[in-house]
Design an enzyme around this catalytic site. Structure first.
Site, PDB file in Angstrom:
ATOM      1  N   GLU A 288     -39.257 -15.365 -73.845  1.00 31.94           N
ATOM      2  CA  GLU A 288     -38.952 -16.510 -72.974  1.00 31.94           C
ATOM      3  C   GLU A 288     -39.937 -17.599 -73.356  1.00 31.94           C
ATOM      4  O   GLU A 288     -41.098 -17.553 -72.965  1.00 31.94           O
ATOM      5  CB  GLU A 288     -39.113 -16.117 -71.499  1.00 31.94           C
ATOM      6  CG  GLU A 288     -38.158 -15.027 -71.021  1.00 31.94           C
ATOM      7  CD  GLU A 288     -36.735 -15.515 -70.852  1.00 31.94           C
ATOM      8  OE1 GLU A 288     -36.488 -16.733 -70.920  1.00 31.94           O
ATOM      9  OE2 GLU A 288     -35.854 -14.659 -70.659  1.00 31.94           O
ATOM     10  N   CYS A 322     -41.291 -24.345 -67.869  1.00 28.23           N
ATOM     11  CA  CYS A 322     -40.475 -24.362 -69.085  1.00 28.23           C
ATOM     12  C   CYS A 322     -39.134 -25.045 -68.817  1.00 28.23           C
ATOM     13  O   CYS A 322     -38.510 -25.584 -69.718  1.00 28.23           O
ATOM     14  CB  CYS A 322     -40.247 -22.944 -69.577  1.00 28.23           C
ATOM     15  SG  CYS A 322     -39.616 -21.882 -68.275  1.00 28.23           S
TER      16      CYS A 322
END
Ligand code: NAP
Length: 519
Positions: A288, A322
């Site tokens: 990720e 993010c």
């Protein structure tokens, strides 16, 4: 209440990752309360069910980014400790895999209840070590705990199948088995949710773990691990090794054949390096990684709703997410109206220590991050952009940065290609849908995009043409424990959450059974 209204309501905030929390009851936190909480945090390494000092006896300091003061010193794992943690995880793997799925699910359910009971402790601890306002930290507790509940329910649904082969002879039995000992590496920005998003599916699948938390915010993982123990997780299943020497401590584990899985959340740069290391043993990996989310506003959008969505997509976690909107791509006919309304809201966001009732924007994580944000802003200003609001660090202790909007940013400017990781919104304009797509896809990242339009067909078209793992359609947040979170391109591999999340910790085994009718 409709979303836009909800987001504008002073009694509520859309806190981290889509969770709405009330801030009406937020109270001032006393120094005694902070000290008491910190005193309850385990400061050792958790190896084979025991909290112990590092073999070297070393510790490292964890600081409060809003004051720069040390909160606590905790054990600093080295390579020897890392290996002891893997020893424990490898030794516990067989017996843990035999624990029934129901029992594994019930441990997770108890953990969900314990985290929820101690929500205020987890929220305050995250605010202290990471800086986010308490209201947002409470939102992260809700979101993080939800992974424990979701995977407590998924633990009993790791289904395989039985079928007759096409030629009618062989029987095909397909079963799902735990991958095995897993190394989980988490970032500093969501100290609880990034841990539960990995630990919960690993527990549900029957994998043992070594968790390496981020050295800037390891305290929440320490408290979370204590809660997992209290919930009944057997010794050796979850081992926790905070460290100030990430590469040296985890490197030998990645090379050890007993490790079967690496799940990493962090920057693309480190992820790339770890992928190379993981190739040696052909490890299963989940990555990720970073993002550079486009936030596209079409001329037919509800501008107030787009501004409300922009506030969440940009300011959640001070922009240190993010999923943070990194590039505002706005149709030229509505760009002025959008910028003006967005600026009015941004100017209203008070920067203060997250424990203060008025705090709407906390500090950035450290001086280096704040300086990087300012460097990107200064570069954009030097390239011809103008600051509609903000544009500078905040004076005083802590690493605060003013909520900032930049207009007139041109293609090719650094701020459009790098992750800003701060409360800064650069706006560029477009004319046609094709141009919006081209601008949005013009990045090596592909985590999430946001699109605001009243035209559903256009929204669907955007979903088909945007190169991202996730899309927020008229929504400034997409994260949900029940949804598959993850990216494409250099934003990563694999998915966390949803039905897909547990698959990352399972492998498929097929057993061919000879014709049961053959003599
Ligand atoms: P980072 O510097 O890549 O660090 C992430 C984790 O990796 C930390 O625990 C870090 O340890 C560790 N690490 C660093 N170098 C390592 C090495 N050589 N070997 C093993 N581990 C190593 O990222 P960050 O600054 O913490 O987090 C911000 C980044 O994470 C951003 O790019 C953000 O987009 C990304 N992120 C992605 C997602 C997602 O789901 N896609 C979610 C959140 C954040 P130390 O803390 O000790 O350095």
């Amino acid at each position: 209440m409709p979303d836009a209204e909800l987001q504008n309501n002073p009694q509520t905030r859309i806190a981290d990752e889509g969770v709405t929390v009330s801030v009406a009851t937020q109270s001032t936190v006393t120094a005694e309360r902070e000290s008491e909480l910190l005193a309850s945090v385990p400061t050792g390494l958790l190896i084979n069910g025991e909290w112990r000092p590092a073999a070297s006896g070393k510790t490292f300091d964890v600081e409060d980014p809003s004051t720069g003061k040390v909160l606590l010193s905790i054990a600093d794992a080295g390579a020897e400790d890392g290996m002891a943690a893997l020893d424990a995880a490898a030794a516990a793997q067989d017996s843990w895999a035999k624990v029934s799925p129901r029992e594994r699910g019930e441990i997770l359910r108890r953990a969900f209840e314990l985290v929820t009971e101690r929500a205020e402790d987890f929220a305050l601890l995250m605010t202290l070590e990471m800086g986010k306002p308490l209201a947002e930290a409470r939102g992260e507790v809700t979101y993080g705990a939800e992974f424990l509940r979701w995977f407590s329910e998924e633990a009993v649904r790791a289904f395989g199948r039985y079928s007759v082969s096409p030629e009618g002879k062989t029987r095909l039995l397909v079963q799902k088995k735990p991958v095995g000992p897993s190394l989980l590496i988490t970032p500093w920005n969501f100290p609880l949710a990034m841990a539960t998003r990995k630990v919960a599916p690993a527990v549900a699948a029957g994998c043992t773990m070594v968790l390496k938390s981020a050295n800037l915010t390891p305290l929440t993982s320490q408290l979370f691990a204590a809660v997992m123990q209290e919930a009944g997780l057997p010794a050796g299943v979850l081992n926790v090794i905070p460290t100030s020497t990430a590469g040296a401590t985890t490197g030998p584990l990645i090379k050890d054949a007993r490790l079967r899985k690496l799940s990493f959340t962090g920057s693309t740069e480190v992820g790339r390096r770890l992928l190379t290391d993981a190739s040696e043993n052909v490890l299963r990996t989940s990555m990720e990684l970073g993002g550079n989310a486009p936030f596209v506003v079409f001329e037919d959008a509800d501008i107030d709703a787009a501004v409300a969505g922009a506030m969440i997509a940009k300011l959640r976690n001070m922009g240190e997410a993010c999923t943070a909107a990194n590039r505002f791509i706005v149709h030229e006919s509505v760009a002025d109206e959008f910028a003006e309304k967005f600026a009015a809201k941004m100017a209203d966001m008070t920067t203060a220590r997250g424990t203060e009732p008025e705090s709407k924007v906390g500090p950035l994580i450290d001086a280096k991050s704040r300086d990087k944000v300012h460097e990107l802003v200064s570069d954009a200003l030097a390239s011809g952009a103008t600051a509609v609001v903000g544009g500078a660090p905040v004076d005083g202790p802590g690493y605060f940065y003013q909520p900032t909007i930049l207009k007139g940013v041109t293609e090719g400017t650094r701020i459009l290609s790098e992750e800003i990781f701060g409360p800064v919104a650069p706006i560029i304009t477009f004319d046609t849908e094709d141009e919006a797509i081209r601008l949005a896809n013009n990045t090596e990242y592909g985590l999430v995009a946001y699109v605001f339009t009243r035209d559903l067909n256009r929204g669907i078209r955007m979903g088909e043409r945007l190169e991202t793992g996730m899309l927020g359609l008229n929504a400034g947040v997409v994260s949900n424990a029940a949804a598959p979170f993850g990216g494409v391109k250099q934003s990563g591999l694999g998915r966390e959450g949803g039905l897909e999340g547990i698959e990352e910790y399972l492998y498929t085994q097929y057993i061919g059974i000879a014709d049961p009718y053959a003599g």
